[in-house]
Motif scaffolding. Sequence first.
Motif, PDB file in Angstrom:
ATOM      1  N   ARG A  54      39.219  43.544  41.401  1.00 23.55           N
ATOM      2  CA  ARG A  54      40.341  42.700  41.834  1.00 23.55           C
ATOM      3  C   ARG A  54      39.843  41.426  42.510  1.00 23.55           C
ATOM      4  O   ARG A  54      40.344  40.327  42.250  1.00 23.55           O
ATOM      5  N   LYS A  55      38.818  41.568  43.354  1.00 25.89           N
ATOM      6  CA  LYS A  55      38.284  40.410  44.056  1.00 25.89           C
ATOM      7  C   LYS A  55      37.600  39.441  43.090  1.00 25.89           C
ATOM      8  O   LYS A  55      37.796  38.219  43.168  1.00 25.89           O
ATOM      9  N   ALA A  56      36.795  39.986  42.169  1.00 22.38           N
ATOM     10  CA  ALA A  56      36.111  39.125  41.191  1.00 22.38           C
ATOM     11  C   ALA A  56      37.133  38.398  40.320  1.00 22.38           C
ATOM     12  O   ALA A  56      36.983  37.208  40.018  1.00 22.38           O
ATOM     13  N   TYR A  57      38.167  39.096  39.917  1.00 21.55           N
ATOM     14  CA  TYR A  57      39.228  38.486  39.108  1.00 21.55           C
ATOM     15  C   TYR A  57      39.886  37.343  39.874  1.00 21.55           C
ATOM     16  O   TYR A  57      40.116  36.261  39.333  1.00 21.55           O
ATOM     17  N   GLY A  58      40.172  37.591  41.157  1.00 24.49           N
ATOM     18  CA  GLY A  58      40.829  36.572  41.968  1.00 24.49           C
ATOM     19  C   GLY A  58      39.950  35.376  42.253  1.00 24.49           C
ATOM     20  O   GLY A  58      40.446  34.267  42.481  1.00 24.49           O
ATOM     21  N   GLU A  59      38.616  35.577  42.261  1.00 26.31           N
ATOM     22  CA  GLU A  59      37.673  34.490  42.538  1.00 26.31           C
ATOM     23  C   GLU A  59      37.112  33.865  41.266  1.00 26.31           C
ATOM     24  O   GLU A  59      36.097  33.165  41.303  1.00 26.31           O
ATOM     25  N   ASN A  60      37.730  34.157  40.128  1.00 20.79           N
ATOM     26  CA  ASN A  60      37.354  33.555  38.834  1.00 20.79           C
ATOM     27  C   ASN A  60      35.966  33.977  38.364  1.00 20.79           C
ATOM     28  O   ASN A  60      35.352  33.278  37.555  1.00 20.79           O
ATOM     29  N   ARG A  61      35.457  35.090  38.857  1.00 18.37           N
ATOM     30  CA  ARG A  61      34.202  35.638  38.327  1.00 18.37           C
ATOM     31  C   ARG A  61      34.586  36.637  37.230  1.00 18.37           C
ATOM     32  O   ARG A  61      34.532  37.845  37.431  1.00 18.37           O
ATOM     33  N   LEU A  62      34.969  36.102  36.086  1.00 19.24           N
ATOM     34  CA  LEU A  62      35.549  36.951  35.045  1.00 19.24           C
ATOM     35  C   LEU A  62      34.487  37.705  34.257  1.00 19.24           C
ATOM     36  O   LEU A  62      34.625  38.893  33.998  1.00 19.24           O
TER      37      LEU A  62
END
Length: 343
Positions: free
Chosen positions: A81-89
């Motif tokens: 969830r955090k990676a998704y929110g920080e654009n680390r896709l």
Amino acid sequence: MIVSNRERQPSRPFAVARLSLVLAVGLALAACGSEEAPGGATPATPATTAETQAPPVPTAETAVSDAVSALSVDELREAARKAYGENRLYAPVENNAVEYYLALRDKAPDDAGASSALTDLLPMTVIATEQSITREDFNEARRLAALVEKAQPTHPALDRLKTNIEAREKAAVARVAAEATSAEEQAARQVEIERQRLADQKRQQEQAARELAQKEAADKEAAEAKAEADRIAQQQAEQRAAEQRAAAARASAAAAPTAADLRPLSMAAPTFPRDALRARQTGEVVVEYTVGTDGSVTSARVVRSEPARVFDRAALDAVQSWRFQPISAPVTTRRAIGFNPGS
């Protein structure tokens, strides 16, 4: 276990290692042709160092690192969830949403959120793989292709991606050999490739995140619009049903027969009671009765009588013998029956 946000720098790509090895071997062979060792012996070719050895080729089995796989379900869900929110896709390595969601899917196959997220992220990962091939960043291309294969082994683009990686890499090796590019130049080129990759991935992931946010907003808006439309349609349906019930009630009320619609066929006069006749008593009885659809009296009762109980039975017997024309629905009405011995 806490996941570090420090982005790990990838090892030297496989392509550069191979290119460096080709150059080293070529230089050694050239030296053998121009110089001879004392006594006519041929100099030995230098052994390949650890620096020139190619890193392991990423596969679907190794696409998700042991460090990521070691996280618990809750840790993976939060990290994803955090990676998704920080654009680390899909980058950097070991700290991106695709890897976290793949590990989460392995541990919780029924997790609908992981499957849905991977469905959204997979097309972007395929595009990033193609861009890495164009950039000649073949090690990164293999890593991304391994993620695609891990997510969907039967993905229609997978064979094409693998074929393009091999073909473009062979072409790059041949070009470097023909140009006799130095190791220093190759190292400088690799630095530029990595810089370009980081810049491209940052830009691409931010764009992908915007598109995902727009899609989610559009889906939410569509769902809200549908819910509102359904609510309005339900209200309209209920209103139509109420109007139909009211109209049916009005029609039923209008069609229902009343006492004015009763058409008598026979209305026998009551028999005057003997005792009352000898006493020359007079009186009146109000009888309530119901006429059935066949015209017969189905029920009758005394509502009021004067004098009480003197003429009740005679009045009821008379009313119950009456007959009327058939009607569409039962009708209840009242009638006063007078008793006068002189009439």
